[in-house]
Write an enzyme that holds these catalytic residues in place. Sequence first.
Site, PDB file in Angstrom:
ATOM      1  N   HIS A  65       0.833  -1.205   0.000  1.00  0.00           N
ATOM      2  CA  HIS A  65       0.000   0.000   0.000  1.00  0.00           C
ATOM      3  C   HIS A  65       0.866   1.252   0.000  1.00  0.00           C
ATOM      4  O   HIS A  65       1.893   1.317   0.687  1.00  0.00           O
ATOM      5  CB  HIS A  65      -0.962   0.005   1.189  1.00  0.00           C
ATOM      6  CG  HIS A  65      -0.305   0.024   2.537  1.00  0.00           C
ATOM      7  ND1 HIS A  65       0.001   1.200   3.207  1.00  0.00           N
ATOM      8  CD2 HIS A  65       0.101  -0.969   3.366  1.00  0.00           C
ATOM      9  CE1 HIS A  65       0.554   0.916   4.372  1.00  0.00           C
ATOM     10  NE2 HIS A  65       0.630  -0.405   4.497  1.00  0.00           N
ATOM     11  N   ASP A  67      -0.617   4.266   0.684  1.00  0.00           N
ATOM     12  CA  ASP A  67      -1.192   5.231   1.630  1.00  0.00           C
ATOM     13  C   ASP A  67      -0.487   5.123   2.974  1.00  0.00           C
ATOM     14  O   ASP A  67       0.059   4.077   3.335  1.00  0.00           O
ATOM     15  CB  ASP A  67      -2.699   5.027   1.780  1.00  0.00           C
ATOM     16  CG  ASP A  67      -3.087   3.662   2.325  1.00  0.00           C
ATOM     17  OD1 ASP A  67      -2.496   2.659   1.883  1.00  0.00           O
ATOM     18  OD2 ASP A  67      -3.977   3.598   3.199  1.00  0.00           O
ATOM     19  N   ASP A  96       6.549   1.604   6.580  1.00  0.00           N
ATOM     20  CA  ASP A  96       5.157   1.132   6.436  1.00  0.00           C
ATOM     21  C   ASP A  96       4.439   1.931   5.356  1.00  0.00           C
ATOM     22  O   ASP A  96       3.683   2.833   5.637  1.00  0.00           O
ATOM     23  CB  ASP A  96       4.424   1.275   7.775  1.00  0.00           C
ATOM     24  CG  ASP A  96       3.068   0.601   7.783  1.00  0.00           C
ATOM     25  OD1 ASP A  96       2.782  -0.188   6.861  1.00  0.00           O
ATOM     26  OD2 ASP A  96       2.286   0.871   8.699  1.00  0.00           O
ATOM     27  N   GLU A 123      -5.115   0.756   2.562  1.00  0.00           N
ATOM     28  CA  GLU A 123      -4.829  -0.180   3.648  1.00  0.00           C
ATOM     29  C   GLU A 123      -4.936   0.470   5.018  1.00  0.00           C
ATOM     30  O   GLU A 123      -5.385  -0.153   5.980  1.00  0.00           O
ATOM     31  CB  GLU A 123      -3.430  -0.774   3.464  1.00  0.00           C
ATOM     32  CG  GLU A 123      -3.192  -2.073   4.230  1.00  0.00           C
ATOM     33  CD  GLU A 123      -2.710  -1.854   5.662  1.00  0.00           C
ATOM     34  OE1 GLU A 123      -2.692  -2.819   6.435  1.00  0.00           O
ATOM     35  OE2 GLU A 123      -2.339  -0.712   6.014  1.00  0.00           O
ATOM     36  N   GLU A 124      -4.526   1.740   5.116  1.00  0.00           N
ATOM     37  CA  GLU A 124      -4.567   2.430   6.408  1.00  0.00           C
ATOM     38  C   GLU A 124      -5.939   3.021   6.700  1.00  0.00           C
ATOM     39  O   GLU A 124      -6.153   3.602   7.755  1.00  0.00           O
ATOM     40  CB  GLU A 124      -3.511   3.543   6.445  1.00  0.00           C
ATOM     41  CG  GLU A 124      -2.078   3.084   6.243  1.00  0.00           C
ATOM     42  CD  GLU A 124      -1.514   2.329   7.431  1.00  0.00           C
ATOM     43  OE1 GLU A 124      -2.286   2.018   8.366  1.00  0.00           O
ATOM     44  OE2 GLU A 124      -0.301   2.041   7.420  1.00  0.00           O
ATOM     45  N   GLU A 152       4.598  -5.872   4.332  1.00  0.00           N
ATOM     46  CA  GLU A 152       4.467  -5.145   5.590  1.00  0.00           C
ATOM     47  C   GLU A 152       5.757  -5.248   6.399  1.00  0.00           C
ATOM     48  O   GLU A 152       6.502  -6.232   6.272  1.00  0.00           O
ATOM     49  CB  GLU A 152       3.309  -5.718   6.413  1.00  0.00           C
ATOM     50  CG  GLU A 152       1.923  -5.394   5.885  1.00  0.00           C
ATOM     51  CD  GLU A 152       1.509  -3.953   6.128  1.00  0.00           C
ATOM     52  OE1 GLU A 152       2.229  -3.225   6.846  1.00  0.00           O
ATOM     53  OE2 GLU A 152       0.469  -3.544   5.583  1.00  0.00           O
ATOM     54  N   HIS A 337       4.449   4.232  12.069  1.00  0.00           N
ATOM     55  CA  HIS A 337       3.410   5.071  12.656  1.00  0.00           C
ATOM     56  C   HIS A 337       3.954   6.027  13.722  1.00  0.00           C
ATOM     57  O   HIS A 337       3.178   6.672  14.413  1.00  0.00           O
ATOM     58  CB  HIS A 337       2.266   4.242  13.252  1.00  0.00           C
ATOM     59  CG  HIS A 337       1.436   3.543  12.230  1.00  0.00           C
ATOM     60  ND1 HIS A 337       0.131   3.149  12.444  1.00  0.00           N
ATOM     61  CD2 HIS A 337       1.716   3.153  10.957  1.00  0.00           C
ATOM     62  CE1 HIS A 337      -0.348   2.541  11.375  1.00  0.00           C
ATOM     63  NE2 HIS A 337       0.596   2.536  10.451  1.00  0.00           N
TER      64      HIS A 337
END
Length: 364
Positions: A65, A67, A96, A123-124, A152, A337
């Site tokens: 992903h 995003d 990520d 995905e997020e 991931e 994150h």
Amino acid sequence: MDPVELTRALLRCNSVTPRDGGAQAVLVDVLEAAGFVVQRLRFGEIENFFAERVGAGRHLCFAGHTDVVPPGHGWGHDPFGAEEIEGIVYGRGAVDMKGGIAAFVAAALSTPGHVSLLITGDEEGEAKDGTVRVLEWLAARGRMPDFCVVGEPTCRARLGDVVKIGRRGSLNARITVTGRQGHAAYPHLADNAVHRILPLLQELSGTRLDEGTEAFEPSSLQITTVDVGNEVTNVIPGQVSARLNIRFNELHSGASLSAWLERRIGAHCPGARLEVSVSGESFRSRPGEGLAALLAAIEAETGESPEQNTGGGTSDARFIARYCPVAEFGLVGATMHKVDEAVAVADLHRLSAIYARFIKGFCS
């Protein structure tokens, strides 16, 4: 193709969900120039694409992903500046998972084989118009891969130390109990909704759902909020709402846990309302040629014998597992994150080498 420069190009794109910020165009341009056939797939407001280079051997797909989550405050580096300082690249999505995507693209461009990429921008977020929809599109056309690796950030401390071979399921529930509002000085004229729900919550939070299995840790129920909307001290609340999340292993399903909640609610709070959403069932990848090739590539490039586990949250692998064998492997996730998310330049090159060896081992 240099995975570091591709990572930096992706990091400069502000692609906070559901915005794409030009990230997928960066990848599409590189892949099309290398001979991949790219199908851009927009569902709702979400940008996705499927890129494929048909070749000899088995079909290997990489899923990822573009995003990212919002950067938040307190960064020491521009979260979309892609600064490289002393062998470290900083930016939201570095691990990520823009770095993982860049490493795989670089590997695919240098290694022959039947390779595809399923890239989503959802995905997020709610994960409704991303991987799920692309998989449906692929299934309708009979183009499912033989194995899929999701990039991931699976590693804990060192590149190569963990491969995810499954994930727990996730169930969210809201329980609403209705009583009768009243004055705190006259409790006999009211029915306190909080008092009614407390025994139920105490039982739920004190229940050990299982002891775990060989592949999965014990299931976990966590009460995440209890709300009455009461701003004063002299009003007995007439309604209370509690939310909970259950991360469950292969001993349960969303349906079985929903039924269990219904029974517990019926015993303590007859008439209460239960709302349930299951974002994914538990799954586990069985041993096979795809997983074996991935493990062999990791060990050959890093000297690590990866731990195979099913810990952590959910990922898009939960959707892919419905269609084909899948495993997850990517960068070290220590900064994902977080403020000043970062990836080591050396890890990007090593991950790309692992992916290249994996492509060669599986597709040949």
